[in-house]
Scaffold this active site. Structure first.
Site, mmCIF file in Angstrom:
data_model
loop_
_atom_site.group_PDB
_atom_site.id
_atom_site.type_symbol
_atom_site.label_atom_id
_atom_site.label_comp_id
_atom_site.label_asym_id
_atom_site.label_seq_id
_atom_site.Cartn_x
_atom_site.Cartn_y
_atom_site.Cartn_z
ATOM 1 N N GLY A 61 -73.077 16.596 -35.190
ATOM 2 C CA GLY A 61 -73.075 14.943 -35.822
ATOM 3 C C GLY A 61 -71.876 15.027 -36.832
ATOM 4 N N GLY B 235 -69.969 14.031 -40.227
ATOM 5 C CA GLY B 235 -70.231 14.705 -41.619
ATOM 6 C C GLY B 235 -69.648 16.049 -41.794
ATOM 7 N N VAL C 210 -71.069 18.788 -43.256
ATOM 8 C CA VAL C 210 -71.917 19.730 -42.999
ATOM 9 C C VAL C 210 -71.851 20.263 -41.549
ATOM 10 C CG1 VAL C 210 -74.263 20.569 -43.399
ATOM 11 C CG2 VAL C 210 -73.373 19.250 -45.100
ATOM 12 N N GLU D 218 -70.847 13.366 -29.446
ATOM 13 C CA GLU D 218 -70.333 11.931 -29.484
ATOM 14 C C GLU D 218 -68.865 12.197 -29.945
ATOM 15 O OE1 GLU D 218 -74.097 9.888 -31.615
ATOM 16 O OE2 GLU D 218 -72.096 10.202 -32.670
ATOM 17 N N ASN E 5 -75.848 5.343 -43.926
ATOM 18 C CA ASN E 5 -74.904 4.941 -42.573
ATOM 19 C C ASN E 5 -75.645 4.357 -41.534
ATOM 20 O OD1 ASN E 5 -72.987 6.186 -44.098
ATOM 21 N ND2 ASN E 5 -73.203 8.098 -43.353
ATOM 22 N N GLY F 265 -76.426 8.864 -33.621
ATOM 23 C CA GLY F 265 -76.708 9.441 -32.272
ATOM 24 C C GLY F 265 -77.838 10.537 -32.738
ATOM 25 N N LYS G 110 -76.787 15.721 -55.805
ATOM 26 C CA LYS G 110 -76.610 15.109 -57.030
ATOM 27 C C LYS G 110 -76.657 16.198 -58.304
ATOM 28 C CE LYS G 110 -75.379 11.212 -55.093
ATOM 29 N NZ LYS G 110 -74.145 11.258 -54.634
HETATM 30 N N1 COA Z 1 -80.928 11.826 -51.451
HETATM 31 C C1 COA Z 1 -79.743 10.879 -52.045
HETATM 32 N N2 COA Z 1 -78.458 11.137 -52.009
HETATM 33 C C2 COA Z 1 -78.180 12.188 -51.048
HETATM 34 C C3 COA Z 1 -79.318 12.938 -50.695
HETATM 35 C C4 COA Z 1 -80.519 12.825 -50.867
HETATM 36 N N3 COA Z 1 -81.590 13.539 -50.529
HETATM 37 N N4 COA Z 1 -78.743 14.127 -49.731
HETATM 38 C C5 COA Z 1 -77.439 13.957 -49.872
HETATM 39 N N5 COA Z 1 -77.147 12.755 -50.614
HETATM 40 C C6 COA Z 1 -75.966 12.035 -50.853
HETATM 41 C C7 COA Z 1 -74.810 13.163 -51.222
HETATM 42 O O1 COA Z 1 -74.975 13.560 -52.564
HETATM 43 C C8 COA Z 1 -73.464 12.456 -50.890
HETATM 44 O O2 COA Z 1 -73.147 11.513 -51.582
HETATM 45 P P1 COA Z 1 -71.809 11.087 -52.137
HETATM 46 O O3 COA Z 1 -71.168 10.500 -50.939
HETATM 47 O O4 COA Z 1 -72.015 10.259 -53.377
HETATM 48 O O5 COA Z 1 -71.117 12.526 -52.585
HETATM 49 C C9 COA Z 1 -73.672 11.962 -49.488
HETATM 50 O O6 COA Z 1 -75.393 11.696 -49.549
HETATM 51 C C10 COA Z 1 -73.462 12.533 -48.220
HETATM 52 O O7 COA Z 1 -74.126 13.855 -48.165
HETATM 53 P P2 COA Z 1 -73.169 15.239 -47.792
HETATM 54 O O8 COA Z 1 -74.102 16.384 -48.087
HETATM 55 O O9 COA Z 1 -71.849 14.975 -48.150
HETATM 56 O O10 COA Z 1 -73.495 15.185 -46.093
HETATM 57 P P3 COA Z 1 -72.539 14.427 -45.052
HETATM 58 O O11 COA Z 1 -71.238 13.981 -45.302
HETATM 59 O O12 COA Z 1 -72.667 15.424 -43.901
HETATM 60 O O13 COA Z 1 -73.410 13.108 -44.647
HETATM 61 C C11 COA Z 1 -75.428 12.133 -43.647
HETATM 62 C C12 COA Z 1 -74.865 13.252 -44.366
HETATM 63 C C13 COA Z 1 -77.124 12.377 -43.633
HETATM 64 C C14 COA Z 1 -75.258 10.946 -44.730
HETATM 65 C C15 COA Z 1 -74.625 11.834 -42.456
HETATM 66 O O14 COA Z 1 -74.832 12.953 -41.842
HETATM 67 C C16 COA Z 1 -75.281 10.671 -41.740
HETATM 68 O O15 COA Z 1 -75.179 9.405 -41.757
HETATM 69 N N6 COA Z 1 -76.296 11.056 -40.688
HETATM 70 C C17 COA Z 1 -76.673 9.793 -39.870
HETATM 71 C C18 COA Z 1 -76.277 9.860 -38.710
HETATM 72 C C19 COA Z 1 -75.999 11.077 -37.806
HETATM 73 O O16 COA Z 1 -76.613 12.135 -37.961
HETATM 74 N N7 COA Z 1 -75.096 10.983 -36.860
HETATM 75 C C20 COA Z 1 -75.199 12.348 -35.815
HETATM 76 C C21 COA Z 1 -74.799 11.916 -34.355
HETATM 77 S S1 COA Z 1 -73.218 11.395 -34.785
#
Ligand code: COA
Length: 507
Positions: free
Chosen positions: A266, A268, A270, A291, A381, A385, A405
């Site tokens: 996905g 991001g 991670v 995707e 976001n 998918g 955080k």
């Molecule tokens: N509560 C609040 N905020 C949280 C959190 C929680 N439990 N866990 C993470 N965060 C915050 C992080 O601090 C970070 O904040 P910042 O942007 O202010 O620094 C932000 O969420 C993103 O987290 P990060 O650890 O950098 O992960 P990421 O960039 O890999 O994004 C998702 C993680 C979940 C937001 C992202 O993967 C997503 O939108 N997923 C849903 C869609 C998806 O999975 N699509 C997959 C098919 S394409």
């Protein structure tokens, strides 16, 4: 129009329909529904939306905006700032738009990315007034050749009353030939999707439309916005190693071999880091059925680890974009780009037996996952998918750092504050602390594994305390309902999920 531009429009009649973005935008009226190309910042239209925002500043109006996924070029930012959007579907990832959604200034339908096509095709989402799609070229018969994403472009173009094509001269013409546009037909009247391997071609090289429906062609010359991923850090590297250890174990047990199974990863940082971790592994002849292709997939192709990648968009960092599209000849035969309905189709995901890696915001002691809502109410976001894949993959893996955080948020909580993926859809959870393989385990078997393997040391005792109290109440899935969201509540009141020691011990 220059000769180079003319070469991109083979249809004579369409050459006479080249217009400015302003003229194209003037056709769009209040209340209309637009189907825009674009998927995670790739292949989005880059001129008409800006002209539309300028128009809206003069005489305010609202439109519904359907896309593949998130848009680049600041389009979502500008749309949100201009207050131009009534309803946005099905995914966004823009901080300004996020604020508008959470302030209640616009509607957002957070939809499984494979579902939009079925809903538009069946008429549930209403008519699409204008499809506005980016292309590298339009052929003699009106076939539109998309650019760096297909997303929902073929769906919008074939279901819209009018089409506007933006031909982007900055996108390499070598993209022609990598697309595979397949239309499954109506539900109830269709046969099986004839896709048995990640590299099977089943459709057309472009989007076949009646050229008469193409009302205007606009030229642009602007690269896609680079991705915003952060390169792997120590923690994401450790997480990747845990995941690789899990996959090695699957090989030892004879469930996989070194070629694994088609991989989905996905959006991001991670998920990107996890794939990156495979570069120095023993795995080989890998395939990707995903995707979005992020930087790591191209690093894996360069390292000779990935033989083939199927996707619906390519979203790269600035540097990687230059390298990949500047040398696209060497990647073309290793790529297929499909509509998101196909890249995310449950039938295909289940048939191919994908290993699916997505990111959680938080998960709970039983394995329910929240990917979208911060503290249960604020949209991040969207589900994207992740649901399409998790429910149908061979291995549904979710990764997240154990704390967020600065340690004030534990990503593992008693009860997720919003559920995107239920415990029934989640196989493996991974943090930098370790992984828990939840397959075949009852709820009460899952808890010790999750707490001991995945939770940050700062929160282990606190989570054990909650679970011990829950166990006293009994049940298949024990909970202390009045305290199930107490961690989120404590965060809202005190800025941290860490509770005072006495509070934990007296629970
Ligand atoms: N509560 C609040 N905020 C949280 C959190 C929680 N439990 N866990 C993470 N965060 C915050 C992080 O601090 C970070 O904040 P910042 O942007 O202010 O620094 C932000 O969420 C993103 O987290 P990060 O650890 O950098 O992960 P990421 O960039 O890999 O994004 C998702 C993680 C979940 C937001 C992202 O993967 C997503 O939108 N997923 C849903 C869609 C998806 O999975 N699509 C997959 C098919 S394409």
């Amino acid at each position: 129009m220059t000769n180079i531009q003319l070469d991109r429009i083979e249809n004579e009649a369409l050459r006479n329909r080249v217009v400015t973005p302003e003229e194209a935008a003037s056709w769009i009226g209040d209340g209309m529904t637009l189907g825009l190309s674009g998927f995670t910042r790739a292949g989005d239209v880059k001129a008409v939306p800006f002209a539309l925002v300028d128009r809206a500043k003069e005489n305010g109006f609202k439109v519904n905006v359907f896309t593949g996924a998130s848009l680049g070029s600041d389009v979502d930012t500008l749309f949100a700032e201009a207050g131009i959007v009534n309803k946005r579907i099905p995914f966004q990832a823009d901080p300004t738009m996020r604020k508008s959604i959470n302030n209640g200034d616009m509607f957002f339908v957070d939809q499984h990315l494979s579902h939009t096509a079925e809903l538009v095709r069946s008429g549930v989402m209403g008519p699409i007034d204008f499809a506005i799609v980016e292309a590298v070229a339009v052929k003699e018969d009106g076939t539109i050749i998309p650019t760096t994403s297909v997303g929902n472009s073929s769906l919008f173009a074939t279901h819209a009353k009018n089409i506007i094509v933006e031909i982007n001269m900055a996108q390499t013409p070598l993209l022609e030939g990598i697309h595979d546009i397949y239309e499954p037909g109506k539900q109830g009247e269709r046969g099986p999707i004839p896709l048995e391997k990640a590299d099977d071609r089943i459709g057309e090289l472009g989007i076949k439309v009646d050229p008469e429906l193409i009302r205007g062609v606009v030229f642009t010359d602007q690269a896609d916005s680079p991705s915003t991923i952060v390169q792997p850090d120590e923690e994401t590297k450790i997480m990747a190693n845990h995941l690789l250890d899990f996959l090695r174990k699957e090989i030892e047990l004879g469930r996989l071999d070194e070629t694994l199974a088609p991989l989905q990863s996905g959006i991001g940082s991670v998920a990107n880091a996890v794939l990156h971790g495979m570069i120095d592994s023993e795995f080989k002849n890998l395939e990707v059925y995903s995707e979005v292709l992020q930087d790591a997939v191209f690093d894996l192709i360069d390292a000779g680890k990935v033989d083939f990648a199927s996707c619906c968009s390519i979203t790269l960092s600035d540097e990687k974009m230059k390298q990949v599209f500047g040398n696209f000849e060497q990647y073309r035969d290793k790529l297929i780009m499909r509509p998101q309905e196909m890249s995310n189709h449950p039938e295909v995901i289940r048939r191919l037996g994908l290993i699916s890696i997505n990111t959680a915001l938080e998960f709970d002691i039983y394995g329910n996952v929240n990917s979208t809502h911060v503290s249960g109410t604020k949209m991040m976001n969207g589900i994207g998918g992740s649901g399409d894949f998790a429910r149908n993959a061979r291995l549904a893996i979710f990764v997240t750092k154990s704390v967020a955080k600065g340690g004030n948020i534990s990503s593992i909580v008693p009860f997720v504050s919003h559920t995107d993926h239920t415990e029934h859809d989640v196989d493996i959870v991974v943090t930098e602390q370790g992984y828990a393989d939840l397959r075949g385990l009852a709820p009460r078997e899952r808890v010790p594994l999750i707490i001991e393997n995945c939770v940050h040391p700062d929160y282990k005792q606190q989570l054990w305390a909650y679970y011990q109290e829950a166990l006293e109440r009994g049940g298949q899935t024990p909970h202390v309902l009045e305290k199930a969201f107490s961690w989120h509540q404590h965060l809202a009141e005190h800025g941290t999920m860490k509770m005072e020691k006495e509070v934990v011990e007296t629970k």
